[in-house]
Design a protein around this motif. Structure first.
Motif, PDB file in Angstrom:
ATOM      1  N   ASN A   1      -2.927 -15.154   6.210  1.00 19.58           N
ATOM      2  CA  ASN A   1      -1.922 -14.662   5.275  1.00 19.58           C
ATOM      3  C   ASN A   1      -1.598 -13.204   5.552  1.00 19.58           C
ATOM      4  OD1 ASN A   1      -1.865 -17.121   4.005  1.00 19.58           O
ATOM      5  ND2 ASN A   1      -3.118 -16.493   2.266  1.00 19.58           N
ATOM      6  N   THR A   2      -0.350 -12.855   5.324  1.00 20.50           N
ATOM      7  CA  THR A   2       0.100 -11.484   5.592  1.00 20.50           C
ATOM      8  C   THR A   2       0.953 -10.962   4.437  1.00 20.50           C
ATOM      9  OG1 THR A   2       2.050 -12.355   6.731  1.00 20.50           O
ATOM     10  CG2 THR A   2       0.144 -11.771   8.110  1.00 20.50           C
ATOM     11  N   GLY A   3       1.076  -9.642   4.406  1.00 15.24           N
ATOM     12  CA  GLY A   3       1.982  -8.984   3.476  1.00 15.24           C
ATOM     13  C   GLY A   3       2.528  -7.757   4.164  1.00 15.24           C
ATOM     14  N   TYR A   4       3.831  -7.604   4.151  1.00 19.48           N
ATOM     15  CA  TYR A   4       4.452  -6.510   4.888  1.00 19.48           C
ATOM     16  C   TYR A   4       5.185  -5.562   3.950  1.00 19.48           C
ATOM     17  CZ  TYR A   4       3.831  -9.905   8.706  1.00 19.48           C
ATOM     18  OH  TYR A   4       3.320 -10.817   9.604  1.00 19.48           O
ATOM     19  N   ALA A   5       5.232  -4.300   4.340  1.00 17.21           N
ATOM     20  CA  ALA A   5       6.044  -3.339   3.600  1.00 17.21           C
ATOM     21  C   ALA A   5       7.507  -3.750   3.709  1.00 17.21           C
ATOM     22  CB  ALA A   5       5.822  -1.934   4.147  1.00 17.21           C
ATOM     23  N   GLN A   6       8.217  -3.567   2.624  1.00 18.48           N
ATOM     24  CA  GLN A   6       9.636  -3.934   2.587  1.00 18.48           C
ATOM     25  C   GLN A   6      10.388  -3.306   3.761  1.00 18.48           C
ATOM     26  OE1 GLN A   6      11.192  -5.984   0.459  1.00 18.48           O
ATOM     27  NE2 GLN A   6      13.204  -5.632   1.350  1.00 18.48           N
TER      28      GLN A   6
ATOM     29  N   GLY B   1       0.840  -1.177   0.000  1.00 21.02           N
ATOM     30  CA  GLY B   1       0.000   0.000   0.000  1.00 21.02           C
ATOM     31  C   GLY B   1       0.880   1.232   0.000  1.00 21.02           C
ATOM     32  N   VAL B   2       0.426   2.281  -0.648  1.00  9.94           N
ATOM     33  CA  VAL B   2       1.176   3.532  -0.683  1.00  9.94           C
ATOM     34  C   VAL B   2       0.228   4.684  -0.384  1.00  9.94           C
ATOM     35  CG1 VAL B   2       3.059   2.821  -2.204  1.00  9.94           C
ATOM     36  CG2 VAL B   2       0.917   3.626  -3.203  1.00  9.94           C
ATOM     37  N   PHE B   3       0.778   5.688   0.280  1.00 12.45           N
ATOM     38  CA  PHE B   3       0.029   6.903   0.588  1.00 12.45           C
ATOM     39  C   PHE B   3       0.714   8.102  -0.039  1.00 12.45           C
ATOM     40  CE2 PHE B   3      -3.179   5.668   3.595  1.00 12.45           C
ATOM     41  CZ  PHE B   3      -2.694   4.527   4.214  1.00 12.45           C
TER      42      PHE B   3
ATOM     43  N   THR C   1       4.380  11.901  14.706  1.00 10.71           N
ATOM     44  CA  THR C   1       3.821  13.211  15.031  1.00 10.71           C
ATOM     45  C   THR C   1       4.122  14.225  13.944  1.00 10.71           C
ATOM     46  OG1 THR C   1       4.071  12.755  17.387  1.00 10.71           O
ATOM     47  CG2 THR C   1       3.777  15.052  16.741  1.00 10.71           C
ATOM     48  N   GLY C   2       3.062  14.838  13.434  1.00  6.88           N
ATOM     49  CA  GLY C   2       3.222  15.865  12.418  1.00  6.88           C
ATOM     50  C   GLY C   2       3.569  15.335  11.035  1.00  6.88           C
ATOM     51  N   GLN C   3       3.543  14.017  10.879  1.00  5.58           N
ATOM     52  CA  GLN C   3       3.920  13.410   9.606  1.00  5.58           C
ATOM     53  C   GLN C   3       2.716  12.755   8.931  1.00  5.58           C
ATOM     54  OE1 GLN C   3       7.176  13.831   8.448  1.00  5.58           O
ATOM     55  NE2 GLN C   3       7.183  15.151  10.252  1.00  5.58           N
ATOM     56  N   GLY C   4       2.946  12.192   7.761  1.00  7.89           N
ATOM     57  CA  GLY C   4       1.888  11.551   7.014  1.00  7.89           C
ATOM     58  C   GLY C   4       1.675  10.107   7.414  1.00  7.89           C
ATOM     59  N   LEU C   5       0.798   9.451   6.665  1.00  3.71           N
ATOM     60  CA  LEU C   5       0.458   8.058   6.932  1.00  3.71           C
ATOM     61  C   LEU C   5       1.462   7.128   6.252  1.00  3.71           C
ATOM     62  CD1 LEU C   5      -3.377   8.378   6.247  1.00  3.71           C
ATOM     63  CD2 LEU C   5      -2.219   8.413   8.470  1.00  3.71           C
ATOM     64  N   GLU C   6       1.788   6.047   6.934  1.00  2.00           N
ATOM     65  CA  GLU C   6       2.761   5.081   6.414  1.00  2.00           C
ATOM     66  C   GLU C   6       2.178   3.675   6.523  1.00  2.00           C
ATOM     67  OE1 GLU C   6       7.537   4.272   6.700  1.00  2.00           O
ATOM     68  OE2 GLU C   6       6.503   4.853   8.542  1.00  2.00           O
ATOM     69  N   TRP C   7       2.040   3.000   5.403  1.00  2.00           N
ATOM     70  CA  TRP C   7       1.481   1.654   5.384  1.00  2.00           C
ATOM     71  C   TRP C   7       2.513   0.646   5.864  1.00  2.00           C
ATOM     72  CZ3 TRP C   7       2.432  -2.892   2.483  1.00  2.00           C
ATOM     73  CH2 TRP C   7       1.398  -3.843   2.507  1.00  2.00           C
ATOM     74  N   MET C   8       2.082  -0.240   6.765  1.00  2.00           N
ATOM     75  CA  MET C   8       2.999  -1.224   7.328  1.00  2.00           C
ATOM     76  C   MET C   8       2.758  -2.631   6.793  1.00  2.00           C
ATOM     77  SD  MET C   8       3.110  -0.085  11.311  1.00  2.00           S
ATOM     78  CE  MET C   8       4.495  -1.181  11.661  1.00  2.00           C
ATOM     79  N   GLY C   9       1.488  -2.969   6.551  1.00  2.00           N
ATOM     80  CA  GLY C   9       1.204  -4.307   6.084  1.00  2.00           C
ATOM     81  C   GLY C   9      -0.261  -4.664   6.230  1.00  2.00           C
ATOM     82  N   TRP C  10      -0.597  -5.866   5.775  1.00  2.35           N
ATOM     83  CA  TRP C  10      -1.972  -6.342   5.855  1.00  2.35           C
ATOM     84  C   TRP C  10      -1.994  -7.782   6.340  1.00  2.35           C
ATOM     85  CZ3 TRP C  10      -3.314 -10.729   3.166  1.00  2.35           C
ATOM     86  CH2 TRP C  10      -2.441 -11.126   2.126  1.00  2.35           C
ATOM     87  N   MET C  11      -3.177  -8.171   6.834  1.00  2.00           N
ATOM     88  CA  MET C  11      -3.388  -9.536   7.243  1.00  2.00           C
ATOM     89  C   MET C  11      -4.791  -9.965   6.862  1.00  2.00           C
ATOM     90  SD  MET C  11      -3.594 -11.232  10.996  1.00  2.00           S
ATOM     91  CE  MET C  11      -5.116 -10.352  11.230  1.00  2.00           C
ATOM     92  N   ASN C  12      -4.922 -11.159   6.345  1.00  2.00           N
ATOM     93  CA  ASN C  12      -6.226 -11.754   6.087  1.00  2.00           C
ATOM     94  C   ASN C  12      -6.611 -12.555   7.326  1.00  2.00           C
ATOM     95  OD1 ASN C  12      -8.160 -13.839   5.388  1.00  2.00           O
ATOM     96  ND2 ASN C  12      -7.843 -13.228   3.258  1.00  2.00           N
ATOM     97  N   PRO C  13      -7.622 -12.108   8.073  1.00  2.00           N
ATOM     98  CA  PRO C  13      -7.973 -12.807   9.321  1.00  2.00           C
ATOM     99  C   PRO C  13      -8.504 -14.214   9.102  1.00  2.00           C
ATOM    100  CG  PRO C  13      -8.860 -10.573   9.313  1.00  2.00           C
ATOM    101  CD  PRO C  13      -8.394 -10.869   7.915  1.00  2.00           C
ATOM    102  N   ASN C  14      -8.978 -14.496   7.917  1.00  2.00           N
ATOM    103  CA  ASN C  14      -9.519 -15.829   7.646  1.00  2.00           C
ATOM    104  C   ASN C  14      -8.389 -16.846   7.475  1.00  2.00           C
ATOM    105  OD1 ASN C  14     -11.600 -17.747   7.059  1.00  2.00           O
ATOM    106  ND2 ASN C  14     -11.094 -17.545   4.887  1.00  2.00           N
TER     107      ASN C  14
END
Lengths: 110, 115
Positions: free
Chosen positions: B57-62, A99-101, B41-54
């Motif tokens: 399975n996961t996928g993480y930012a490099q 994902g990217v923002f 603080t004072g910064q933008g949003l940063e994606w870390m990863g996702w998980m399928n709860p079912n």
């Protein structure tokens, strides 16, 4: 560091129209489109639009999104004081599988 | 209504680990991915990863590969994000969000890394 490019700030007058932009590439915005989020200071983000112009229930029609090529846009009509916030675009990058923002745009309503 | 309720603020020393929880209610937990996003603080949003709860399975930012682990307990509709080898730059508010469109967000968990 942001993966998508947004202008840091936009200022518009009350009841005017603001258009915020978000530029990516063919692997993200140009592929699956973008989502738009609004964040007021001290609060979590709130989804305004996803996959270019789908609005969740409860989101005002004053918010509309579109995409042209690798650039997504969020147009806010009839600006109100409560629209003053940070706006972020987001997308899935199929090349990175991440994902990217965008870095966010601070909207000031004068 | 859909709610994501996160665990409380944490203070950790450099090198330690932190585990943040995100309890879901108001929908079928296993039907939507959970994404984790952080914001300094004072910064933008940063994606870390996702998980399928079912499936789990996961996928993480490099950027976080090798340091982050996302898990879940479906019996209590709760997702977890654990970040290890903490450094001062990891000081941020950590959010969980529902679905690939980030339709709903938790209230955020402040993690402070300080010696």
């Amino acid at each position: 560091q942001a993966g998508l490019t947004q202008p840091p700030s936009v200022s518009k007058g009350l009841r005017q129209t603001a258009t915020l932009t978000c530029t990516g590439n063919s692997n993200n915005v140009g592929n699956q489109g973008a989502a738009w989020l609004q964040q007021h200071q001290g609060h979590p983000p709130k989804l305004l639009s996803y996959r270019n112009n789908n609005r969740p229930s409860g989101i005002s029609e004053r918010f509309s999104a579109s995409r042209s090529g690798n650039t997504a846009s969020l147009t806010i009509t009839g600006l109100q004081p409560e629209d003053e916030a940070d706006y972020y675009c987001s997308a899935w990058d199929s090349s990175l599988s991440e994902g990217v923002f965008g870095g966010g745009t601070k909207l000031t309503v004068l | 209504q859909v709610q994501l309720v996160q665990s409380g603020a944490e203070v950790k020393k450099p090198g330690a680990s932190v585990k943040v929880s995100c309890k879901a209610s108001g929908y079928t937990f296993t039907s939507y991915d959970i994404n984790w996003v952080r914001q300094a603080t004072g910064q933008g949003l940063e994606w870390m990863g996702w998980m399928n709860p079912n499936s789990g399975n996961t996928g993480y930012a490099q950027k976080f590969q090798g340091r982050v682990t996302m898990t879940r307990n479906t019996s209590i509709s709760t997702a977890y994000m654990e970040l290890s080898s903490l450094r001062s730059e990891d000081t941020a508010v950590y959010y969980c969000a529902r679905g690939d469109t980030y339709r709903n967000w938790g209230q955020g968990t402040l993690v402070t890394v300080s010696s």
